[in-house]
Design an enzyme around this catalytic site. Sequence first.
Site, PDB file in Angstrom:
ATOM      1  CE  LYS A   1      -4.199  -1.874   0.609  1.00 31.22           C
ATOM      2  NZ  LYS A   1      -5.599  -1.769   0.556  1.00 31.22           N
TER       3      LYS A   1
ATOM      4  CE  LYS B   1     -13.738  -3.492  -0.074  1.00 34.60           C
ATOM      5  NZ  LYS B   1     -12.510  -3.374   0.680  1.00 34.60           N
TER       6      LYS B   1
ATOM      7  CE  LYS C   1      -5.870  -8.246  -1.783  1.00 39.40           C
ATOM      8  NZ  LYS C   1      -7.280  -7.933  -1.778  1.00 39.40           N
TER       9      LYS C   1
HETATM   10  P1  ATP Z   1      -8.682  -2.760  -1.008  1.00 41.24           P
HETATM   11  O1  ATP Z   1      -8.564  -2.842  -2.493  1.00 41.24           O
HETATM   12  O2  ATP Z   1      -9.338  -1.497  -0.542  1.00 41.24           O
HETATM   13  O3  ATP Z   1      -7.407  -3.089  -0.306  1.00 41.24           O
HETATM   14  P2  ATP Z   1      -9.742  -5.391  -0.832  1.00 41.24           P
HETATM   15  O4  ATP Z   1     -10.677  -5.673  -1.948  1.00 41.24           O
HETATM   16  O5  ATP Z   1      -8.370  -5.935  -0.943  1.00 41.24           O
HETATM   17  O6  ATP Z   1      -9.722  -3.853  -0.565  1.00 41.24           O
HETATM   18  P3  ATP Z   1     -10.301  -5.766   2.012  1.00 41.24           P
HETATM   19  O7  ATP Z   1     -11.340  -4.856   2.569  1.00 41.24           O
HETATM   20  O8  ATP Z   1      -8.885  -5.445   2.274  1.00 41.24           O
HETATM   21  O9  ATP Z   1     -10.492  -5.946   0.450  1.00 41.24           O
HETATM   22  O10 ATP Z   1     -10.604  -7.249   2.469  1.00 41.24           O
HETATM   23  C1  ATP Z   1     -11.813  -7.719   3.030  1.00 41.24           C
HETATM   24  C2  ATP Z   1     -11.764  -9.239   3.138  1.00 41.24           C
HETATM   25  O11 ATP Z   1     -11.769  -9.831   1.846  1.00 41.24           O
HETATM   26  C3  ATP Z   1     -10.507  -9.771   3.828  1.00 41.24           C
HETATM   27  O12 ATP Z   1     -10.847 -10.902   4.618  1.00 41.24           O
HETATM   28  C4  ATP Z   1      -9.626 -10.179   2.700  1.00 41.24           C
HETATM   29  O13 ATP Z   1      -8.711 -11.186   3.050  1.00 41.24           O
HETATM   30  C5  ATP Z   1     -10.646 -10.697   1.702  1.00 41.24           C
HETATM   31  N1  ATP Z   1     -10.153 -10.573   0.336  1.00 41.24           N
HETATM   32  C6  ATP Z   1      -9.836  -9.420  -0.299  1.00 41.24           C
HETATM   33  N2  ATP Z   1      -9.442  -9.680  -1.563  1.00 41.24           N
HETATM   34  C7  ATP Z   1      -9.522 -11.027  -1.719  1.00 41.24           C
HETATM   35  C8  ATP Z   1      -9.244 -11.904  -2.799  1.00 41.24           C
HETATM   36  N3  ATP Z   1      -8.827 -11.428  -3.962  1.00 41.24           N
HETATM   37  N4  ATP Z   1      -9.428 -13.227  -2.620  1.00 41.24           N
HETATM   38  C9  ATP Z   1      -9.881 -13.704  -1.439  1.00 41.24           C
HETATM   39  N5  ATP Z   1     -10.154 -12.941  -0.377  1.00 41.24           N
HETATM   40  C10 ATP Z   1      -9.983 -11.616  -0.495  1.00 41.24           C
END
Ligand code: ATP
Length: 336
Positions: free
Chosen positions: A116, A201, A198
Amino acid sequence: MIDGKTVLFSGMQATGSVLQLGNYLGALKNWVTLSKEYESFFSVVDLHSITIRQEAAALRSGARNILMLYIAAGLDPEKACIYYQSHVPAHSELAWILNCFTYMGELNRMTQFKDKSAKHEANLNAGLYTYPILQAADILLYQADLVPIGKDQKQHIELCRDIAQRFNAIYGDVFTVPEAYFGKAGAKIQSLQEPEKKMSKSDENINASIFLMDDRDTIIRKFKKAVTDNFAEIKYDPENQPGISNLLDIYTLFSGKSIEETVAHFQGGGYGDFKLAVGEAVADGLKPLQERYNELKADKEYIDKIIKNNAEKASYVANKTLRKVKKKIGFPELIR
Ligand code: ATP
Ligand code: LTN
């Protein structure tokens, strides 16, 4: 444990206005299953969100959308405590205390911070650095036994365990030491455009992620555009064929079929037909959630009531732990 009951805690950041497929398959879907068995707390972690600059109106509406998506996915808000982190000041208070029980060397090792901070060089704030301490406070306040999350959060739970054990070693059994929980599949859903990273969002490329409220045509179009490879063989091999393997993971999670069955079924066919089938399975699978979400959105009063009641319920549990922590540390007692 609370009153002899096993406790579940998890949360998602209110970044963006809607969750993506990885949030659902890696976390939310498992929350729904597990919440039937455990005393559960699911937070919309809006304090965490401001480690990245947020626009006020977007944060407010995004956080509410995410809270509604928790319910639309099947969580029962009368049973599971679904609430905003910012409604429970104990999170910030315990986070400060745990700051003093966490070493900078530990924070320096956190890979999410490295990722990040590379993305947000212009806003390298201290919150981004101490983010995992706030996360530890979230979990420890509720004496959680189990934390269902995606693979990317594994390191943060390990740090939380270390902090809890360190604190307990000094002050006695104050915190339950939590375990991470990962589903059998889906704990790491990859980007549709760069399958070696991965799905997330906040990816700038909107074709990289499926958002839970994307309509059927959008979902199918994004899967059709998904990056694969030149092997022309549908095979589960995440190392060499990460794109196709990711699509297989997604397909099996929605169809209920095994990887072997799916590979056998699509064997010999082109990637195009397979991608279309994945898109259709996902669109069909998300339809009930989307319908429920639209109903919830229309029922402001019901959602407001949930928000109010659950903030109180969460505060009650969190404050109990916080009072115990303050007493153990030696802060003077409140005189009433
Ligand atoms: P950001 O892009 O804002 O970092 P994010 O989409 O990575 O957001 P988080 O809010 O950080 O999502 O994660 C919420 C939950 O979803 C956490 O338990 C995280 O481990 C899970 N998660 C996020 N992305 C994935 C993914 N690609 N596959 C599986 N689990 C995920
Ligand atoms: N850091 C997590 C969100 C999060 C969380 C938590 C997850 C904040 N506090 C407590 C589980 C338990 C993420 O998904 N980025």
